[in-house]
Scaffold this active site. Structure first.
Site, PDB file in Angstrom:
ATOM      1  N   GLU A   1       0.877  -1.171   0.000  1.00 33.91           N
ATOM      2  CA  GLU A   1       0.000   0.000   0.000  1.00 33.91           C
ATOM      3  C   GLU A   1       0.912   1.217   0.000  1.00 33.91           C
ATOM      4  OE1 GLU A   1      -3.576   2.377   2.343  1.00 33.91           O
ATOM      5  OE2 GLU A   1      -2.519   0.785   3.412  1.00 33.91           O
TER       6      GLU A   1
ATOM      7  N   ASP B   1       4.961   4.848   3.745  1.00 26.13           N
ATOM      8  CA  ASP B   1       4.618   6.266   3.857  1.00 26.13           C
ATOM      9  C   ASP B   1       5.785   6.982   4.515  1.00 26.13           C
ATOM     10  OD1 ASP B   1       3.197   8.829   4.498  1.00 26.13           O
ATOM     11  OD2 ASP B   1       1.435   7.680   3.908  1.00 26.13           O
TER      12      ASP B   1
ATOM     13  N   ASP C   1      -2.673  12.266  -3.119  1.00 25.40           N
ATOM     14  CA  ASP C   1      -2.809  13.657  -3.554  1.00 25.40           C
ATOM     15  C   ASP C   1      -2.815  13.661  -5.086  1.00 25.40           C
ATOM     16  OD1 ASP C   1      -2.420  16.333  -4.298  1.00 25.40           O
ATOM     17  OD2 ASP C   1      -1.211  16.746  -2.512  1.00 25.40           O
TER      18      ASP C   1
END
Length: 222
Positions: free
Chosen positions: A50, A75, A124
């Site tokens: 992910e 992330d 985004d």
């Protein structure tokens, strides 16, 4: 989130066995797990990523549904995925790991054809033209995904951005890549995979409260 809370989460991440926080230099100079993630998980199960995992809702949610697969959330913001890492430990999910790093380093972290599937959830959209290079489904990112994905591997894009949905579909068609499935409103139109409907992120819930349609594309880059 206050700075004290962030600091506390950063410190707690250091103690989590399912969190890896390498420096950029460590990654680009030869990341030791590249091509060897089976040694980390101690099995040869498929690896699913992910990218831009946020709080890790999909990493954890998918791991619960597919215990015979390994899930890695990536992330740069460790204070966010702290929650997913903590839940995975509390619920004893050995098939979950989080990496704190930049997504553009994905092909330094994984070997060729080492990954079976990629999820990109509510990235985004980087709408301004000058931000195109940061758009997570641009042509350069697709090349990176192709390097690490197995020949029949898939990429999943779930977003509230009609722009991102349309941009990605247009690019895929222009490059002649296979679109396995596309839906411009998953909660109104039937056919989306169960995991698309049953797992919802923090941001997704906010978008749904505003009545925004959620879109989904599953595609191949090989």
């Amino acid at each position: 989130m206050g700075s004290k809370n962030k600091l506390k989460r950063f410190q707690e991440n250091e103690t989590f066995s399912n969190v890896i926080q390498p420096s950029r230099e460590e990654i680009v100079s030869g990341f030791p797990l590249k091509g060897k993630w089976n040694t980390h998980f101690k099995n040869d199960n498929p690896i699913v990523l992910e990218l831009g995992c946020g709080k890790g809702e999909y990493t954890v949610g998918l791991a619960k549904r597919f215990p015979k697969k390994n899930f890695i959330g990536i992330d740069i913001k460790g204070a966010r995925f702290w929650k997913g890492a903590k839940i995975a430990i509390e619920e004893n999910l050995p098939n979950v790991t989080f990496i704190r790093t930049q997504i553009e380093l994905v092909d330094y972290i994984f070997g060729e054809q080492e990954v079976s599937e990629i999820w990109i959830t509510f990235p985004d959209p980087q709408i301004k033209y000058k931000r195109t290079k940061h758009r997570m489904t641009n042509q350069e990112f697709l090349k990176r995904y192709k390097r690490v994905l197995e020949p029949n591997g898939t990429v999943n894009l779930k977003t509230d951005s009609e722009f991102m949905h349309g941009y990605t579909l247009g690019l895929l068609h222009g490059l002649g890549l296979e679109v396995v499935y596309a839906n411009h409103d998953v909660y109104k139109n039937e056919g989306s995979p169960k995991e698309v409907l049953e797992i919802q992120t923090f941001y997704e819930n906010q978008y749904l409260e505003k009545g925004k349609p959620i879109t989904f594309i599953r595609f191949k880059v090989n």
